[in-house]
Structures are given as structure tokens and as C-alpha cells.
Design a protein around this motif. Sequence first.
Motif, mmCIF file in Angstrom:
data_model
loop_
_atom_site.group_PDB
_atom_site.id
_atom_site.type_symbol
_atom_site.label_atom_id
_atom_site.label_comp_id
_atom_site.label_asym_id
_atom_site.label_seq_id
_atom_site.Cartn_x
_atom_site.Cartn_y
_atom_site.Cartn_z
ATOM 1 N N LEU A 70 8.130 6.106 -4.840
ATOM 2 C CA LEU A 70 7.523 5.207 -3.685
ATOM 3 C C LEU A 70 8.372 5.188 -2.594
ATOM 4 O O LEU A 70 7.927 4.434 -1.531
ATOM 5 C CB LEU A 70 7.336 3.548 -4.298
ATOM 6 C CG LEU A 70 6.244 3.688 -5.298
ATOM 7 C CD1 LEU A 70 6.140 2.055 -5.647
ATOM 8 C CD2 LEU A 70 5.085 4.456 -5.001
ATOM 9 N N GLY A 71 9.287 5.724 -2.567
ATOM 10 C CA GLY A 71 10.228 6.097 -1.176
ATOM 11 C C GLY A 71 10.802 4.770 -0.650
ATOM 12 O O GLY A 71 11.294 4.752 0.490
ATOM 13 N N VAL A 72 11.307 4.065 -1.638
ATOM 14 C CA VAL A 72 12.034 2.866 -1.091
ATOM 15 C C VAL A 72 13.589 2.971 -1.154
ATOM 16 O O VAL A 72 13.865 3.861 -2.028
ATOM 17 C CB VAL A 72 11.645 1.519 -2.087
ATOM 18 C CG1 VAL A 72 12.749 0.531 -1.906
ATOM 19 C CG2 VAL A 72 10.293 1.203 -2.077
ATOM 20 N N ARG A 88 -0.751 -7.986 -3.405
ATOM 21 C CA ARG A 88 -1.883 -7.512 -4.453
ATOM 22 C C ARG A 88 -1.650 -5.938 -4.430
ATOM 23 O O ARG A 88 -1.326 -5.404 -5.614
ATOM 24 C CB ARG A 88 -3.239 -7.889 -4.043
ATOM 25 C CG ARG A 88 -3.563 -9.189 -4.205
ATOM 26 C CD ARG A 88 -4.950 -9.503 -4.339
ATOM 27 N NE ARG A 88 -5.796 -8.996 -3.319
ATOM 28 C CZ ARG A 88 -6.206 -9.776 -2.406
ATOM 29 N NH1 ARG A 88 -5.425 -11.100 -2.130
ATOM 30 N NH2 ARG A 88 -6.962 -9.262 -1.482
ATOM 31 N N SER A 89 -1.647 -5.430 -3.643
ATOM 32 C CA SER A 89 -1.708 -3.916 -3.432
ATOM 33 C C SER A 89 -0.539 -3.114 -3.989
ATOM 34 O O SER A 89 -0.294 -2.302 -4.664
ATOM 35 C CB SER A 89 -2.078 -3.090 -1.996
ATOM 36 O OG SER A 89 -3.270 -3.499 -1.449
ATOM 37 N N TYR A 90 0.823 -3.834 -3.601
ATOM 38 C CA TYR A 90 2.005 -3.206 -4.031
ATOM 39 C C TYR A 90 2.216 -3.389 -5.485
ATOM 40 O O TYR A 90 2.794 -2.604 -6.252
ATOM 41 C CB TYR A 90 2.909 -3.690 -3.023
ATOM 42 C CG TYR A 90 4.467 -2.780 -3.460
ATOM 43 C CD1 TYR A 90 4.376 -1.544 -2.936
ATOM 44 C CD2 TYR A 90 5.353 -3.306 -3.803
ATOM 45 C CE1 TYR A 90 5.530 -0.825 -2.837
ATOM 46 C CE2 TYR A 90 6.750 -2.828 -3.985
ATOM 47 C CZ TYR A 90 6.745 -1.424 -3.692
ATOM 48 O OH TYR A 90 7.918 -0.664 -3.802
ATOM 49 N N VAL A 100 10.817 3.675 -10.194
ATOM 50 C CA VAL A 100 9.527 3.925 -9.490
ATOM 51 C C VAL A 100 9.779 3.877 -8.011
ATOM 52 O O VAL A 100 9.253 4.718 -7.364
ATOM 53 C CB VAL A 100 8.401 2.951 -9.967
ATOM 54 C CG1 VAL A 100 7.166 2.822 -8.858
ATOM 55 C CG2 VAL A 100 7.831 3.366 -11.268
ATOM 56 N N GLU A 101 10.298 2.841 -7.684
ATOM 57 C CA GLU A 101 10.597 2.683 -6.003
ATOM 58 C C GLU A 101 11.252 3.753 -5.506
ATOM 59 O O GLU A 101 11.226 4.287 -4.491
ATOM 60 C CB GLU A 101 11.254 1.175 -5.839
ATOM 61 C CG GLU A 101 10.233 0.037 -6.188
ATOM 62 C CD GLU A 101 10.495 -1.456 -5.589
ATOM 63 O OE1 GLU A 101 9.819 -1.818 -4.870
ATOM 64 O OE2 GLU A 101 11.621 -1.707 -5.940
ATOM 65 N N GLU A 106 0.286 -1.049 -7.328
ATOM 66 C CA GLU A 106 0.783 0.341 -7.184
ATOM 67 C C GLU A 106 2.077 0.453 -7.915
ATOM 68 O O GLU A 106 2.096 1.578 -8.606
ATOM 69 C CB GLU A 106 1.282 0.326 -5.792
ATOM 70 C CG GLU A 106 1.596 1.928 -5.358
ATOM 71 C CD GLU A 106 1.894 2.369 -4.003
ATOM 72 O OE1 GLU A 106 2.147 3.417 -3.800
ATOM 73 O OE2 GLU A 106 2.001 1.147 -3.222
ATOM 74 N N LEU A 107 2.729 -0.628 -8.220
ATOM 75 C CA LEU A 107 3.969 -0.498 -9.331
ATOM 76 C C LEU A 107 3.560 -0.319 -10.696
ATOM 77 O O LEU A 107 3.937 0.505 -11.352
ATOM 78 C CB LEU A 107 4.850 -1.648 -8.913
ATOM 79 C CG LEU A 107 5.624 -1.954 -7.781
ATOM 80 C CD1 LEU A 107 6.294 -3.327 -7.687
ATOM 81 C CD2 LEU A 107 6.804 -0.846 -7.920
#
Length: 210
Positions: free
Chosen positions: A164-166, A113-115, A159-160, A118-119
Motif C-alpha cells: 500500500l506504499g505506506v 471505511r475505505s482504508y 500490507v502497508e 482495503e487492509l
Amino acid sequence: MQPRRISRELALLSLSQMPNVPEKLETQQLNNLVVAAVRTLTSETQEALEAAAAEIRRGSDRLLSSETRATDVHSARAMVVDAIELTQKAINRLGTAVEIPEVIQLSNQQEVRSYALELLKTINRRQAEIDEILTQALQDWQLHRVPRIDRDILRIAVVEISFLGVPERVAINEAVELAKRYGDDEGHRFINGVLRRVSDRIKAEARLQS
């Protein structure tokens, strides 16, 4: 399925349904995400089935009216081949829809849910920056002309990578898998190429700053 993979899928399927005001996403409940995902899948499956049925009717009509003219028969056969391809895409969509119960079950996890949220929030908040990054990476294309599903996959990957540092390799691979699942035959190659150019540009800018 991995939690973040479920998050990406929920975000992708929900993007067209979510409000444009970022702060409203704070109060979105999980069921809203799932309902949005189901609506998107249902709509796309219905459209794919209708397109396949229409193409089959056209091919059938052409065959019936072609009599013995070779050119008409060839054209009708081509229509039938196209219809079969469209039907296969519709079946693939149905296969994806069948997996929704598993998605719903896994989306009860807080991490999922959180991720996903966030996206969605990052895309809404920084869409101008994201689209500028993509525009620079597109070659002989305008972003608004890219199919919506491919455009949304690209936005999630940017975005990642950028916010988001992916790791770039992970984000690109996940985007390609989403494109294979939801896009057409050429979509995943197109997305891979665009994101490789995004990655190359980021690396070039990092070298200049070092």
C-alpha cells in the motif's frame, strides 16, 4: 484520532471475525466491522477478567493454607502479584472498550471505511505472500506460534509497507502503538524487531535490484 489509525484498529479487531473469501469483503457493511470489533474486545476483556479472578483465587487459597511455611507464603505472594498484573491488563482492555463509541463515530468517515476494507481485502488476497515475508523475518520463531493479536498487527504492517506504499517508519510506528494498546508488555518490542528485519530485507533487495 487520525482516520488511518482508526482504520487500522478496526481492521485489527475485525480480522478474526471477517470471512476468508476476499470478494465477500466487498459487501461488508460498516456495522459488521464495528460489531466484529466490539465482539473481539468483549471476548478478550472477559477472558482477561476471568484469568485475573482465577489467579486471585489461587493466591488467596495458597495464603489461607500456607500457615507459617515461608515457601508457601512466598509462592502465594507471587500469585497475587501475577493476579494484579492480569487485573491491570483487564482494566486496560476495559479502557479500550470504553473508546468504542468514538471509534463508531469516526468510522462514519468514508476514508476510514475505505482504508479498513482495503487492509482486510489485501490481507485476505495476499496472505500467503505476507506470511512468507514474516516467516523470513522471524528468528527462532514460527509464525503460527506468534500470538494471534501480534500476528495480525504484523500482517497489517507488512500490507502497508509492501503493498500500500505506506512509509516503513510510519507503518512500524503504528504497529508498535497497536501492540502497546492490545498486546502484552513484550509484544511491542517483538513486533518492532520483526518489522525492522522486514524493512532491512526490503532495503537489501532494493539495493541488489538497483
